[in-house]
Structure formats: structure tokens, C-alpha cells
Design a protein around this motif. Structure first.
Motif, short mmCIF file in Angstrom:
data_model
loop_
_atom_site.label_atom_id
_atom_site.label_comp_id
_atom_site.label_asym_id
_atom_site.label_seq_id
_atom_site.Cartn_x
_atom_site.Cartn_y
_atom_site.Cartn_z
N ARG A 1 -18.91 7.42 -0.42
CA ARG A 1 -19.47 6.88 -1.65
C ARG A 1 -20.25 5.59 -1.35
O ARG A 1 -19.72 4.64 -0.81
CB ARG A 1 -18.34 6.60 -2.65
CG ARG A 1 -18.79 6.01 -3.95
CD ARG A 1 -17.65 5.92 -4.94
NE ARG A 1 -16.52 5.19 -4.37
CZ ARG A 1 -15.30 5.19 -4.90
NH1 ARG A 1 -15.05 5.88 -5.98
NH2 ARG A 1 -14.34 4.50 -4.34
N ASP B 1 -15.68 4.28 1.14
CA ASP B 1 -16.78 3.50 0.60
C ASP B 1 -17.64 2.99 1.74
O ASP B 1 -17.14 2.42 2.72
CB ASP B 1 -16.25 2.33 -0.22
CG ASP B 1 -15.61 2.79 -1.52
OD1 ASP B 1 -16.15 3.72 -2.15
OD2 ASP B 1 -14.57 2.24 -1.90
N VAL C 1 -15.10 12.51 0.90
CA VAL C 1 -16.22 12.04 0.08
C VAL C 1 -16.62 10.66 0.57
O VAL C 1 -15.78 9.77 0.69
CB VAL C 1 -15.83 11.98 -1.42
CG1 VAL C 1 -16.95 11.34 -2.24
CG2 VAL C 1 -15.51 13.36 -1.94
N HIS D 1 -24.95 4.19 -6.23
CA HIS D 1 -24.22 5.13 -7.10
C HIS D 1 -24.44 6.56 -6.64
O HIS D 1 -24.80 7.44 -7.40
CB HIS D 1 -24.64 4.95 -8.56
CG HIS D 1 -24.48 3.56 -9.05
ND1 HIS D 1 -23.25 2.98 -9.25
CD2 HIS D 1 -25.39 2.61 -9.35
CE1 HIS D 1 -23.42 1.74 -9.67
NE2 HIS D 1 -24.72 1.48 -9.73
N TRP E 1 -13.61 15.44 -7.07
CA TRP E 1 -14.99 15.84 -6.84
C TRP E 1 -15.44 16.81 -7.93
O TRP E 1 -14.66 17.21 -8.79
CB TRP E 1 -15.11 16.45 -5.44
CG TRP E 1 -16.51 16.69 -5.00
CD1 TRP E 1 -17.09 17.89 -4.73
CD2 TRP E 1 -17.53 15.72 -4.77
NE1 TRP E 1 -18.39 17.73 -4.34
CE2 TRP E 1 -18.70 16.40 -4.37
CE3 TRP E 1 -17.59 14.34 -4.88
CZ2 TRP E 1 -19.89 15.74 -4.06
CZ3 TRP E 1 -18.78 13.68 -4.57
CH2 TRP E 1 -19.91 14.39 -4.17
N SER F 1 -22.79 9.69 -4.03
CA SER F 1 -21.65 10.19 -3.26
C SER F 1 -22.01 11.53 -2.66
O SER F 1 -22.82 12.28 -3.21
CB SER F 1 -20.43 10.37 -4.17
OG SER F 1 -20.06 9.16 -4.75
N VAL G 1 -11.67 9.29 -0.29
CA VAL G 1 -12.99 8.70 -0.46
C VAL G 1 -13.14 7.50 0.48
O VAL G 1 -12.22 6.69 0.62
CB VAL G 1 -13.26 8.31 -1.93
CG1 VAL G 1 -12.30 7.24 -2.41
CG2 VAL G 1 -14.68 7.86 -2.12
#
Length: 86
Positions: A15, A47, A13, A20, A37, A22, A45
């Protein structure tokens, strides 16, 4: 292909905290942080700072440059002052 030299390719994922947003995709990136998820499974995840949800080009907030005005400004500043003769 050689065996045991390639990184693991798995769902991750990404992000974008500023928008905001993903999205789930496959990647070789690793992370110790995980997130649950929408399908109920846990994925690593990553970022990121900019995605298509926050980039000015994709959101329509990009400034359009006046190319003709910039060319005329260049010609005024650096243009020739006389006529060349052969």
C-alpha cells in the motif's frame, strides 16, 4: 532444494499511502497488519513510501536535465586554457 529453509511465499498487499494506491502480489515479506482485499479475503499489508503511482519518473513529473548545457558549463569551468603541442 533443501526442505524447511525457505520463507513462506504468499499473497501480500503493498500500500502506497501517498498515492492512495494498493496492489496485491506474492512476496516473502511478513506483517502483523492485515487488510481485506477486493476479493473479500484478508491479506497482510506492507506500507511503502514510493510506488509506480507516486514516483516522479512514472507520473511524468520528473525534471528533464539539459545535458548539453551542463557539458558546456563543465568545459567553461574546467576546459583547457592553451593548446597542447607534441
Amino acid at each position: 532444494m533443501k526442505k524447511n529453509i525457505h520463507p513462506e511465499y504468499r499473497p501480500v498487499v503493498f500500500r502506497d499511502a501517498s498515492a492512495h494506491h494498493s496492489f496485491l502480489t506474492n512476496s516473502t515479506r511478513t506483517s502483523s497488519t492485515t487488510v481485506t482485499w477486493e476479493d473479500g479475503k484478508e491479506y497482510p499489508v506492507i506500507d511503502i513510501e514510493i510506488s509506480s503511482a507516486s514516483h516522479p519518473f512514472h507520473t511524468g513529473r520528473a525534471a528533464v536535465r539539459d545535458a548539453a548545457g551542463r557539458i558546456e558549463q563543465f568545459r567553461r569551468r574546467y576546459g583547457r586554457t592553451g593548446v597542447l603541442t607534441a
